[in-house]
Design a protein around this motif. Structure first.
Motif, PDB file in Angstrom:
ATOM      1  N   GLU A 155       0.770  -1.243   0.000  1.00 37.90           N
ATOM      2  CA  GLU A 155       0.000   0.000   0.000  1.00 37.90           C
ATOM      3  C   GLU A 155       0.804   1.297   0.000  1.00 37.90           C
ATOM      4  O   GLU A 155       0.211   2.359  -0.206  1.00 37.90           O
ATOM      5  N   GLU A 156       2.090   1.256   0.237  1.00 40.81           N
ATOM      6  CA  GLU A 156       2.814   2.496   0.471  1.00 40.81           C
ATOM      7  C   GLU A 156       3.743   2.915  -0.650  1.00 40.81           C
ATOM      8  O   GLU A 156       4.581   3.796  -0.476  1.00 40.81           O
ATOM      9  N   MET A 157       3.607   2.283  -1.810  1.00 47.80           N
ATOM     10  CA  MET A 157       4.386   2.696  -2.974  1.00 47.80           C
ATOM     11  C   MET A 157       3.427   3.046  -4.102  1.00 47.80           C
ATOM     12  O   MET A 157       2.221   2.856  -3.978  1.00 47.80           O
ATOM     13  N   ASP A 158       3.948   3.535  -5.213  1.00 49.46           N
ATOM     14  CA  ASP A 158       3.073   3.845  -6.343  1.00 49.46           C
ATOM     15  C   ASP A 158       2.824   2.610  -7.209  1.00 49.46           C
ATOM     16  O   ASP A 158       2.272   2.695  -8.295  1.00 49.46           O
ATOM     17  N   PHE A 159       3.228   1.457  -6.731  1.00 46.82           N
ATOM     18  CA  PHE A 159       2.910   0.164  -7.334  1.00 46.82           C
ATOM     19  C   PHE A 159       2.795  -0.830  -6.188  1.00 46.82           C
ATOM     20  O   PHE A 159       3.271  -0.576  -5.075  1.00 46.82           O
ATOM     21  N   GLN A 160       2.141  -1.941  -6.429  1.00 49.80           N
ATOM     22  CA  GLN A 160       1.944  -2.944  -5.386  1.00 49.80           C
ATOM     23  C   GLN A 160       2.783  -4.182  -5.659  1.00 49.80           C
ATOM     24  O   GLN A 160       2.876  -4.640  -6.809  1.00 49.80           O
ATOM     25  N   ILE A 161       3.411  -4.684  -4.627  1.00 41.64           N
ATOM     26  CA  ILE A 161       4.159  -5.932  -4.747  1.00 41.64           C
ATOM     27  C   ILE A 161       3.510  -6.973  -3.841  1.00 41.64           C
ATOM     28  O   ILE A 161       3.262  -6.716  -2.661  1.00 41.64           O
ATOM     29  N   ILE A 162       3.232  -8.140  -4.406  1.00 45.42           N
ATOM     30  CA  ILE A 162       2.700  -9.265  -3.641  1.00 45.42           C
ATOM     31  C   ILE A 162       3.867 -10.198  -3.347  1.00 45.42           C
ATOM     32  O   ILE A 162       4.553 -10.662  -4.251  1.00 45.42           O
ATOM     33  N   PHE A 163       4.093 -10.460  -2.084  1.00 47.53           N
ATOM     34  CA  PHE A 163       5.270 -11.229  -1.655  1.00 47.53           C
ATOM     35  C   PHE A 163       5.193 -12.670  -2.162  1.00 47.53           C
ATOM     36  O   PHE A 163       6.149 -13.226  -2.657  1.00 47.53           O
ATOM     37  N   GLY A 200      -5.061 -20.187  -9.047  1.00 42.58           N
ATOM     38  CA  GLY A 200      -3.888 -19.492  -9.560  1.00 42.58           C
ATOM     39  C   GLY A 200      -4.079 -17.991  -9.602  1.00 42.58           C
ATOM     40  O   GLY A 200      -3.209 -17.273 -10.098  1.00 42.58           O
ATOM     41  N   ARG A 201      -5.205 -17.497  -9.075  1.00 43.58           N
ATOM     42  CA  ARG A 201      -5.472 -16.060  -9.061  1.00 43.58           C
ATOM     43  C   ARG A 201      -4.850 -15.440  -7.810  1.00 43.58           C
ATOM     44  O   ARG A 201      -5.261 -15.729  -6.691  1.00 43.58           O
ATOM     45  N   LEU A 202      -3.865 -14.589  -8.038  1.00 45.18           N
ATOM     46  CA  LEU A 202      -3.061 -14.022  -6.960  1.00 45.18           C
ATOM     47  C   LEU A 202      -3.485 -12.589  -6.653  1.00 45.18           C
ATOM     48  O   LEU A 202      -3.608 -11.766  -7.552  1.00 45.18           O
ATOM     49  N   THR A 203      -3.708 -12.288  -5.375  1.00 43.59           N
ATOM     50  CA  THR A 203      -3.984 -10.921  -4.926  1.00 43.59           C
ATOM     51  C   THR A 203      -3.204 -10.671  -3.651  1.00 43.59           C
ATOM     52  O   THR A 203      -2.630 -11.598  -3.051  1.00 43.59           O
ATOM     53  N   ALA A 204      -3.210  -9.423  -3.194  1.00 43.81           N
ATOM     54  CA  ALA A 204      -2.543  -9.096  -1.935  1.00 43.81           C
ATOM     55  C   ALA A 204      -3.181  -9.843  -0.769  1.00 43.81           C
ATOM     56  O   ALA A 204      -2.528 -10.090   0.260  1.00 43.81           O
ATOM     57  N   LYS A 205      -4.454 -10.218  -0.918  1.00 42.53           N
ATOM     58  CA  LYS A 205      -5.130 -10.951   0.150  1.00 42.53           C
ATOM     59  C   LYS A 205      -4.541 -12.358   0.327  1.00 42.53           C
ATOM     60  O   LYS A 205      -4.775 -13.002   1.355  1.00 42.53           O
ATOM     61  N   SER A 206      -3.784 -12.826  -0.666  1.00 39.57           N
ATOM     62  CA  SER A 206      -3.073 -14.098  -0.506  1.00 39.57           C
ATOM     63  C   SER A 206      -1.990 -13.952   0.556  1.00 39.57           C
ATOM     64  O   SER A 206      -1.790 -14.850   1.382  1.00 39.57           O
ATOM     65  N   ASP A 207      -1.281 -12.825   0.550  1.00 44.58           N
ATOM     66  CA  ASP A 207      -0.289 -12.545   1.590  1.00 44.58           C
ATOM     67  C   ASP A 207      -0.956 -12.391   2.952  1.00 44.58           C
ATOM     68  O   ASP A 207      -0.391 -12.788   3.978  1.00 44.58           O
ATOM     69  N   VAL A 208      -2.152 -11.802   2.963  1.00 41.42           N
ATOM     70  CA  VAL A 208      -2.878 -11.610   4.219  1.00 41.42           C
ATOM     71  C   VAL A 208      -3.175 -12.967   4.859  1.00 41.42           C
ATOM     72  O   VAL A 208      -3.022 -13.156   6.067  1.00 41.42           O
ATOM     73  N   TRP A 209      -3.619 -13.931   4.059  1.00 40.42           N
ATOM     74  CA  TRP A 209      -3.858 -15.279   4.568  1.00 40.42           C
ATOM     75  C   TRP A 209      -2.586 -15.850   5.192  1.00 40.42           C
ATOM     76  O   TRP A 209      -2.600 -16.388   6.307  1.00 40.42           O
ATOM     77  N   SER A 210      -1.472 -15.741   4.469  1.00 38.58           N
ATOM     78  CA  SER A 210      -0.194 -16.266   4.963  1.00 38.58           C
ATOM     79  C   SER A 210       0.193 -15.615   6.282  1.00 38.58           C
ATOM     80  O   SER A 210       0.732 -16.275   7.186  1.00 38.58           O
TER      81      SER A 210
END
Length: 423
Positions: free
Chosen positions: A209-217, A271-281
Protein backbone atom coordinates in the motif's frame (compact mmCIF):
# COMPACT_ATOMS: atom_id res chain seq x y z
CA UNK A 1 22.72 1.74 -12.48
CA UNK A 2 20.71 -0.59 -14.66
CA UNK A 3 17.94 -2.89 -13.57
CA UNK A 4 16.90 -6.10 -15.24
CA UNK A 5 13.64 -6.70 -17.02
CA UNK A 6 11.81 -9.80 -15.96
CA UNK A 7 8.51 -11.54 -16.44
CA UNK A 8 5.44 -11.32 -14.28
CA UNK A 9 3.73 -14.52 -15.37
CA UNK A 10 5.05 -17.83 -16.58
CA UNK A 11 4.49 -18.77 -20.19
CA UNK A 12 2.60 -21.97 -20.77
CA UNK A 13 5.53 -23.65 -22.46
CA UNK A 14 7.97 -22.87 -19.67
CA UNK A 15 8.73 -25.14 -16.76
CA UNK A 16 7.29 -23.93 -13.48
CA UNK A 17 9.40 -22.48 -10.74
CA UNK A 18 10.63 -25.01 -8.25
CA UNK A 19 11.18 -23.50 -4.88
CA UNK A 20 12.33 -24.33 -1.39
CA UNK A 21 12.94 -21.98 1.46
CA UNK A 22 16.03 -19.85 1.85
CA UNK A 23 18.50 -20.50 4.57
CA UNK A 24 17.71 -22.15 6.84
CA UNK A 25 16.31 -24.94 4.67
CA UNK A 26 12.91 -26.09 5.79
CA UNK A 27 9.28 -25.98 4.89
CA UNK A 28 7.20 -27.73 2.31
CA UNK A 29 7.31 -26.18 -1.10
CA UNK A 30 4.83 -26.88 -3.87
CA UNK A 31 5.19 -25.81 -7.46
CA UNK A 32 2.50 -27.63 -9.39
CA UNK A 33 0.49 -25.00 -11.30
CA UNK A 34 -2.55 -27.21 -11.01
CA UNK A 35 -2.51 -27.87 -7.28
CA UNK A 36 -6.04 -27.72 -5.86
CA UNK A 37 -7.35 -28.03 -2.35
CA UNK A 38 -9.64 -30.97 -1.63
CA UNK A 39 -10.71 -31.01 2.00
CA UNK A 40 -7.50 -30.43 3.94
CA UNK A 41 -5.23 -32.15 1.46
CA UNK A 42 -3.38 -30.77 -1.56
CA UNK A 43 -3.84 -32.75 -4.76
CA UNK A 44 -2.84 -32.22 -8.36
CA UNK A 45 -5.57 -30.94 -10.65
CA UNK A 46 -5.74 -28.63 -13.63
CA UNK A 47 -5.70 -24.85 -13.20
CA UNK A 48 -5.23 -22.05 -15.66
CA UNK A 49 -1.93 -20.20 -15.73
CA UNK A 50 -3.45 -17.18 -17.35
CA UNK A 51 -6.73 -15.30 -17.54
CA UNK A 52 -8.13 -12.63 -19.82
CA UNK A 53 -7.31 -10.10 -17.12
CA UNK A 54 -3.61 -10.89 -17.06
CA UNK A 55 -2.81 -11.77 -20.67
CA UNK A 56 -0.32 -9.41 -22.21
CA UNK A 57 0.93 -8.26 -18.80
CA UNK A 58 4.08 -10.34 -18.65
CA UNK A 59 6.69 -7.65 -18.25
CA UNK A 60 7.46 -5.65 -15.13
CA UNK A 61 8.04 -2.19 -16.66
CA UNK A 62 7.41 -0.15 -13.53
CA UNK A 63 10.31 -1.60 -11.54
CA UNK A 64 12.73 -1.81 -14.43
CA UNK A 65 12.29 1.93 -15.02
CA UNK A 66 13.04 2.83 -11.41
CA UNK A 67 16.50 4.07 -10.37
CA UNK A 68 18.51 1.59 -8.33
CA UNK A 69 21.37 2.17 -5.89
CA UNK A 70 22.73 -1.37 -5.95
CA UNK A 71 26.46 -1.99 -6.11
CA UNK A 72 27.78 -4.18 -8.92
CA UNK A 73 30.39 -6.59 -7.55
CA UNK A 74 32.89 -8.54 -9.60
CA UNK A 75 33.17 -12.25 -9.02
CA UNK A 76 36.68 -11.64 -7.70
CA UNK A 77 35.19 -9.25 -5.11
CA UNK A 78 32.74 -11.88 -3.92
CA UNK A 79 35.36 -14.63 -3.82
CA UNK A 80 37.56 -12.39 -1.70
CA UNK A 81 34.68 -11.47 0.62
CA UNK A 82 33.85 -15.13 1.28
CA UNK A 83 37.46 -16.38 1.26
CA UNK A 84 36.79 -18.29 -1.93
CA UNK A 85 33.48 -19.65 -0.60
CA UNK A 86 35.20 -21.52 2.19
CA UNK A 87 33.23 -24.19 3.99
CA UNK A 88 33.58 -22.32 7.29
CA UNK A 89 31.75 -19.31 5.79
CA UNK A 90 28.78 -21.33 4.64
CA UNK A 91 25.57 -20.38 6.45
CA UNK A 92 23.31 -22.91 4.78
CA UNK A 93 21.61 -23.96 1.59
CA UNK A 94 18.19 -23.29 0.10
CA UNK A 95 16.33 -23.82 -3.14
CA UNK A 96 18.18 -20.90 -4.70
CA UNK A 97 21.65 -22.14 -3.84
CA UNK A 98 24.24 -21.77 -1.08
CA UNK A 99 24.54 -18.80 1.26
CA UNK A 100 27.86 -17.63 2.71
CA UNK A 101 28.92 -15.07 5.23
CA UNK A 102 31.32 -12.49 3.81
CA UNK A 103 33.08 -9.26 4.69
CA UNK A 104 33.29 -6.20 2.43
CA UNK A 105 34.44 -2.64 2.79
CA UNK A 106 31.69 -0.34 4.00
CA UNK A 107 30.18 1.67 1.17
CA UNK A 108 29.45 4.53 3.56
CA UNK A 109 32.63 4.38 5.66
CA UNK A 110 35.43 3.13 3.36
CA UNK A 111 37.78 2.55 6.27
CA UNK A 112 35.39 0.12 7.93
CA UNK A 113 34.32 -3.39 7.07
CA UNK A 114 30.82 -4.85 7.27
CA UNK A 115 29.44 -8.36 7.31
CA UNK A 116 27.25 -9.47 4.41
CA UNK A 117 25.40 -12.59 3.32
CA UNK A 118 26.22 -13.82 -0.18
CA UNK A 119 23.67 -15.99 -1.98
CA UNK A 120 25.07 -17.95 -4.92
CA UNK A 121 22.74 -19.20 -7.62
CA UNK A 122 22.94 -22.97 -7.95
CA UNK A 123 22.80 -24.88 -11.21
CA UNK A 124 19.05 -24.59 -11.60
CA UNK A 125 18.91 -23.01 -15.02
CA UNK A 126 16.40 -20.44 -16.27
CA UNK A 127 13.97 -20.54 -13.34
CA UNK A 128 16.70 -19.85 -10.79
CA UNK A 129 17.93 -17.01 -12.94
CA UNK A 130 14.42 -15.53 -13.11
CA UNK A 131 14.20 -15.52 -9.33
CA UNK A 132 17.63 -13.90 -9.13
CA UNK A 133 16.49 -11.17 -11.53
CA UNK A 134 13.30 -10.67 -9.52
CA UNK A 135 15.31 -10.09 -6.35
CA UNK A 136 17.49 -7.52 -8.10
CA UNK A 137 14.49 -5.69 -9.52
CA UNK A 138 12.41 -5.66 -6.36
CA UNK A 139 15.04 -5.05 -3.69
CA UNK A 140 16.88 -2.63 -5.95
CA UNK A 141 14.03 -0.11 -5.72
CA UNK A 142 12.24 -0.73 -2.43
CA UNK A 143 13.47 0.79 0.82
CA UNK A 144 11.97 -0.01 4.21
CA UNK A 145 13.43 -0.88 7.63
CA UNK A 146 11.44 -4.12 7.70
CA UNK A 147 12.75 -5.43 4.37
CA UNK A 148 16.18 -7.04 4.13
CA UNK A 149 18.51 -4.71 2.25
CA UNK A 150 20.12 -5.93 -0.95
CA UNK A 151 23.58 -4.34 -1.08
CA UNK A 152 24.39 -5.42 -4.61
CA UNK A 153 24.85 -8.27 -7.04
CA UNK A 154 27.34 -10.01 -9.29
CA UNK A 155 26.57 -11.07 -12.86
CA UNK A 156 29.54 -12.11 -14.93
CA UNK A 157 31.11 -15.04 -16.71
CA UNK A 158 34.30 -16.80 -15.76
CA UNK A 159 35.98 -20.12 -16.43
CA UNK A 160 33.25 -21.87 -14.40
CA UNK A 161 30.45 -20.37 -16.45
CA UNK A 162 27.86 -17.71 -15.66
CA UNK A 163 28.02 -16.42 -12.09
CA UNK A 164 24.89 -15.00 -10.47
CA UNK A 165 25.20 -13.83 -6.87
CA UNK A 166 23.33 -11.52 -4.50
CA UNK A 167 24.93 -9.62 -1.63
CA UNK A 168 22.64 -8.78 1.32
CA UNK A 169 23.00 -7.11 4.66
CA UNK A 170 23.95 -9.76 7.19
CA UNK A 171 21.20 -10.81 9.61
CA UNK A 172 23.10 -12.34 12.54
CA UNK A 173 20.13 -13.65 14.50
CA UNK A 174 18.78 -15.95 11.80
CA UNK A 175 15.14 -16.51 10.98
CA UNK A 176 12.03 -16.41 13.13
CA UNK A 177 11.57 -20.07 12.28
CA UNK A 178 14.91 -20.77 14.00
CA UNK A 179 13.71 -19.24 17.25
CA UNK A 180 10.27 -20.84 17.21
CA UNK A 181 11.83 -24.26 16.76
CA UNK A 182 11.76 -26.68 19.69
CA UNK A 183 15.52 -26.83 19.24
CA UNK A 184 15.95 -23.12 19.99
CA UNK A 185 18.28 -22.51 22.96
CA UNK A 186 15.96 -19.83 24.34
CA UNK A 187 12.40 -19.37 23.06
CA UNK A 188 11.19 -15.96 21.94
CA UNK A 189 9.32 -14.11 24.68
CA UNK A 190 5.69 -13.16 24.06
CA UNK A 191 6.62 -9.46 23.88
CA UNK A 192 9.26 -10.27 21.26
CA UNK A 193 6.73 -12.27 19.23
CA UNK A 194 4.35 -9.32 19.25
CA UNK A 195 7.13 -7.04 18.04
CA UNK A 196 7.94 -9.48 15.24
CA UNK A 197 4.25 -9.55 14.27
CA UNK A 198 4.35 -5.74 14.11
CA UNK A 199 7.54 -5.61 12.06
CA UNK A 200 6.29 -8.19 9.56
CA UNK A 201 2.97 -6.36 9.20
CA UNK A 202 4.83 -3.10 8.55
CA UNK A 203 6.88 -4.76 5.82
CA UNK A 204 3.81 -6.21 4.08
CA UNK A 205 1.89 -2.94 4.43
CA UNK A 206 4.73 -1.13 2.68
CA UNK A 207 4.77 -3.62 -0.18
CA UNK A 208 0.99 -3.61 -0.63
CA UNK A 209 0.00 0.00 0.00
CA UNK A 210 2.81 2.50 0.47
CA UNK A 211 4.39 2.70 -2.97
CA UNK A 212 3.07 3.85 -6.34
CA UNK A 213 2.91 0.16 -7.33
CA UNK A 214 1.94 -2.94 -5.39
CA UNK A 215 4.16 -5.93 -4.75
CA UNK A 216 2.70 -9.27 -3.64
CA UNK A 217 5.27 -11.23 -1.65
CA UNK A 218 3.75 -14.65 -2.49
CA UNK A 219 6.03 -16.65 -0.17
CA UNK A 220 5.46 -15.13 3.27
CA UNK A 221 6.57 -17.54 6.02
CA UNK A 222 8.62 -17.61 9.21
CA UNK A 223 11.81 -18.79 7.48
CA UNK A 224 11.62 -15.71 5.23
CA UNK A 225 11.51 -13.33 8.20
CA UNK A 226 15.04 -12.62 9.40
CA UNK A 227 16.29 -10.89 12.56
CA UNK A 228 19.03 -8.27 12.56
CA UNK A 229 21.51 -7.47 15.32
CA UNK A 230 18.88 -5.47 17.25
CA UNK A 231 16.31 -8.25 16.69
CA UNK A 232 14.26 -6.21 14.25
CA UNK A 233 12.31 -8.48 11.89
CA UNK A 234 12.77 -8.04 8.14
CA UNK A 235 11.15 -9.79 5.18
CA UNK A 236 13.58 -11.61 2.90
CA UNK A 237 13.68 -13.75 -0.26
CA UNK A 238 11.69 -11.94 -2.94
CA UNK A 239 12.35 -14.43 -5.72
CA UNK A 240 8.65 -15.28 -6.04
CA UNK A 241 7.33 -11.71 -5.67
CA UNK A 242 4.92 -10.39 -8.28
CA UNK A 243 3.62 -6.99 -9.24
CA UNK A 244 -0.01 -6.57 -8.14
CA UNK A 245 -2.89 -6.23 -10.61
CA UNK A 246 -3.22 -3.04 -12.61
CA UNK A 247 -5.93 -0.56 -11.75
CA UNK A 248 -9.34 -1.94 -12.65
CA UNK A 249 -8.20 -5.56 -12.52
CA UNK A 250 -8.90 -7.91 -9.64
CA UNK A 251 -5.97 -10.30 -9.68
CA UNK A 252 -2.83 -11.60 -11.37
CA UNK A 253 -2.93 -15.16 -12.72
CA UNK A 254 0.27 -17.12 -12.18
CA UNK A 255 1.54 -20.64 -11.79
CA UNK A 256 0.83 -21.78 -8.25
CA UNK A 257 4.05 -21.67 -6.23
CA UNK A 258 4.72 -21.14 -2.56
CA UNK A 259 4.92 -23.13 0.64
CA UNK A 260 2.47 -25.75 1.87
CA UNK A 261 0.61 -24.61 4.95
CA UNK A 262 0.92 -20.90 4.14
CA UNK A 263 -0.71 -20.51 0.72
CA UNK A 264 -4.25 -19.10 0.50
CA UNK A 265 -6.88 -21.65 -0.60
CA UNK A 266 -8.29 -19.52 -3.44
CA UNK A 267 -4.79 -19.09 -4.89
CA UNK A 268 -4.15 -22.84 -4.73
CA UNK A 269 -7.46 -23.58 -6.43
CA UNK A 270 -7.37 -20.98 -9.21
CA UNK A 271 -3.89 -19.49 -9.56
CA UNK A 272 -5.47 -16.06 -9.06
CA UNK A 273 -3.06 -14.02 -6.96
CA UNK A 274 -3.98 -10.92 -4.93
CA UNK A 275 -2.54 -9.10 -1.93
CA UNK A 276 -5.13 -10.95 0.15
CA UNK A 277 -3.07 -14.10 -0.51
CA UNK A 278 -0.29 -12.54 1.59
CA UNK A 279 -2.88 -11.61 4.22
CA UNK A 280 -3.86 -15.28 4.57
CA UNK A 281 -0.19 -16.27 4.96
CA UNK A 282 0.22 -13.60 7.63
CA UNK A 283 -2.74 -15.07 9.54
CA UNK A 284 -1.10 -18.50 9.48
CA UNK A 285 2.10 -16.91 10.77
CA UNK A 286 0.26 -15.34 13.73
CA UNK A 287 -0.88 -18.78 14.82
CA UNK A 288 2.69 -19.95 14.41
CA UNK A 289 3.77 -17.24 16.87
CA UNK A 290 0.97 -18.17 19.29
CA UNK A 291 1.52 -21.92 19.25
CA UNK A 292 5.21 -22.27 18.46
CA UNK A 293 4.21 -24.89 15.89
CA UNK A 294 4.90 -25.09 12.18
CA UNK A 295 1.93 -24.80 9.77
CA UNK A 296 2.60 -28.32 8.51
CA UNK A 297 4.51 -30.80 10.65
CA UNK A 298 4.52 -34.44 9.52
CA UNK A 299 6.41 -35.44 12.67
CA UNK A 300 3.38 -34.83 14.89
CA UNK A 301 0.37 -37.13 15.41
CA UNK A 302 -1.93 -37.19 12.41
CA UNK A 303 -4.59 -35.01 14.09
CA UNK A 304 -2.01 -32.33 14.89
CA UNK A 305 -0.02 -32.16 11.67
CA UNK A 306 -1.95 -29.25 10.12
CA UNK A 307 -1.82 -26.22 12.38
CA UNK A 308 -5.05 -24.53 11.29
CA UNK A 309 -7.05 -27.74 11.61
CA UNK A 310 -5.55 -28.47 15.02
CA UNK A 311 -6.34 -25.07 16.60
CA UNK A 312 -9.99 -24.85 15.47
CA UNK A 313 -11.59 -26.81 18.36
CA UNK A 314 -9.77 -24.64 20.93
CA UNK A 315 -10.78 -21.19 19.73
CA UNK A 316 -14.29 -20.88 21.14
CA UNK A 317 -13.46 -21.53 24.80
CA UNK A 318 -11.02 -19.43 26.84
CA UNK A 319 -9.81 -22.34 28.96
CA UNK A 320 -9.35 -24.57 25.95
CA UNK A 321 -7.56 -21.78 24.09
CA UNK A 322 -4.75 -21.78 26.65
CA UNK A 323 -3.91 -25.33 25.61
CA UNK A 324 -2.72 -24.25 22.15
CA UNK A 325 -0.37 -21.52 23.44
CA UNK A 326 3.30 -22.41 23.15
CA UNK A 327 4.04 -24.35 26.37
CA UNK A 328 7.38 -22.55 26.66
CA UNK A 329 5.47 -19.33 27.43
CA UNK A 330 3.65 -18.31 30.61
CA UNK A 331 0.22 -19.36 29.39
CA UNK A 332 -1.78 -18.01 32.33
CA UNK A 333 -0.08 -14.61 32.02
CA UNK A 334 -0.32 -14.03 28.29
CA UNK A 335 -3.46 -15.91 27.27
CA UNK A 336 -5.64 -12.78 26.98
CA UNK A 337 -3.08 -11.09 24.74
CA UNK A 338 -2.63 -14.28 22.71
CA UNK A 339 -6.40 -14.60 22.32
CA UNK A 340 -6.62 -11.04 21.00
CA UNK A 341 -3.90 -11.82 18.48
CA UNK A 342 -5.80 -14.95 17.43
CA UNK A 343 -8.82 -12.77 16.64
CA UNK A 344 -6.60 -10.77 14.27
CA UNK A 345 -5.41 -14.04 12.73
CA UNK A 346 -9.00 -15.17 12.23
CA UNK A 347 -9.76 -11.98 10.28
CA UNK A 348 -6.79 -12.74 8.03
CA UNK A 349 -7.98 -16.32 7.53
CA UNK A 350 -11.48 -15.46 6.31
CA UNK A 351 -12.43 -18.01 3.66
CA UNK A 352 -13.53 -15.33 1.20
CA UNK A 353 -10.54 -13.22 0.22
CA UNK A 354 -12.58 -10.05 -0.25
CA UNK A 355 -13.62 -10.06 3.40
CA UNK A 356 -10.04 -10.13 4.68
CA UNK A 357 -8.72 -6.76 5.89
CA UNK A 358 -5.95 -4.85 4.14
CA UNK A 359 -2.50 -5.07 5.71
CA UNK A 360 -2.69 -1.47 6.96
CA UNK A 361 -5.86 -2.39 8.86
CA UNK A 362 -4.21 -5.52 10.21
CA UNK A 363 -1.18 -3.51 11.32
CA UNK A 364 -3.46 -1.23 13.33
CA UNK A 365 -5.11 -4.26 14.94
CA UNK A 366 -1.71 -5.68 15.90
CA UNK A 367 -0.64 -2.29 17.25
CA UNK A 368 -3.74 -2.29 19.45
CA UNK A 369 -2.87 -5.76 20.78
CA UNK A 370 0.67 -4.61 21.53
CA UNK A 371 -0.56 -1.53 23.40
CA UNK A 372 -3.02 -3.60 25.40
CA UNK A 373 -0.21 -6.01 26.27
CA UNK A 374 2.24 -3.38 27.49
CA UNK A 375 2.30 -4.82 31.01
CA UNK A 376 3.54 -8.20 29.82
CA UNK A 377 7.16 -7.13 29.55
CA UNK A 378 9.44 -5.49 27.03
CA UNK A 379 10.65 -7.32 23.94
CA UNK A 380 14.05 -8.29 25.30
CA UNK A 381 15.93 -10.54 22.91
CA UNK A 382 16.64 -14.16 23.85
CA UNK A 383 20.11 -15.36 24.65
CA UNK A 384 22.53 -14.44 21.86
CA UNK A 385 22.84 -17.31 19.42
CA UNK A 386 26.20 -18.48 18.20
CA UNK A 387 27.25 -17.36 14.75
CA UNK A 388 26.08 -20.08 12.31
CA UNK A 389 29.38 -19.89 10.44
CA UNK A 390 31.27 -20.62 13.66
CA UNK A 391 29.06 -23.61 14.32
CA UNK A 392 29.63 -24.86 10.78
CA UNK A 393 33.38 -24.54 11.19
CA UNK A 394 33.34 -26.44 14.50
CA UNK A 395 30.88 -29.18 13.72
CA UNK A 396 31.03 -29.31 9.92
CA UNK A 397 27.60 -30.83 9.70
CA UNK A 398 24.03 -29.88 8.86
CA UNK A 399 20.76 -31.75 8.77
CA UNK A 400 17.55 -30.64 7.11
CA UNK A 401 14.36 -31.98 5.66
CA UNK A 402 13.01 -30.61 2.42
CA UNK A 403 9.50 -31.74 1.53
CA UNK A 404 8.19 -30.97 -1.92
CA UNK A 405 5.20 -31.91 -3.98
CA UNK A 406 6.42 -33.43 -7.22
CA UNK A 407 3.98 -34.72 -9.85
CA UNK A 408 1.21 -34.91 -7.28
CA UNK A 409 3.20 -37.06 -4.82
CA UNK A 410 5.44 -36.44 -1.86
CA UNK A 411 9.18 -36.39 -2.36
CA UNK A 412 11.05 -36.29 0.93
CA UNK A 413 14.74 -35.55 0.94
CA UNK A 414 16.70 -35.81 4.17
CA UNK A 415 20.34 -34.79 4.36
CA UNK A 416 22.35 -35.82 7.37
CA UNK A 417 26.10 -36.13 7.16
CA UNK A 418 29.28 -35.29 8.97
CA UNK A 419 30.31 -32.88 6.26
CA UNK A 420 28.32 -30.89 3.78
CA UNK A 421 29.95 -30.42 0.42
CA UNK A 422 30.54 -26.86 -0.69
CA UNK A 423 28.18 -25.94 -3.54
Amino acid sequence: MRCFQFYLGEKKDESKTERSSSVPCSGSTFTDPGVRRSGSELNSQTASDASSESRGRNQFPILSDKPSNLTVFTFADVKSATKNFTRSAKLGEGGFGCVYKGVIKSLEEPGEKVDVAVKQLGKRGLQGHKEWVTEVNVLGVVDHPNLVKLVGYCAEDDERGIQRLLVYEYMPNGSVEDHLSVKAVEPLSWAMRLKIAQDAARGLTYLHEEMDFQIIFRDFKSSNILLDEQWNAKLSDFGLARLGPQEGLTHVSTAVVGTLGYAAPEYIQTGRLTAKSDVWSYGVFLYELITGRRPLDRNRPRSEQKLLDWVKPYLSDAKKFQQIIDPRLERKTIWKSAHKLSLVANRCLARHAKTRPKMSEILQMVNDVVQASAGLGSPHPPVKQKDPSEETAKKGKRRFMDIRVVDGGWLVRILSSKHVKTC
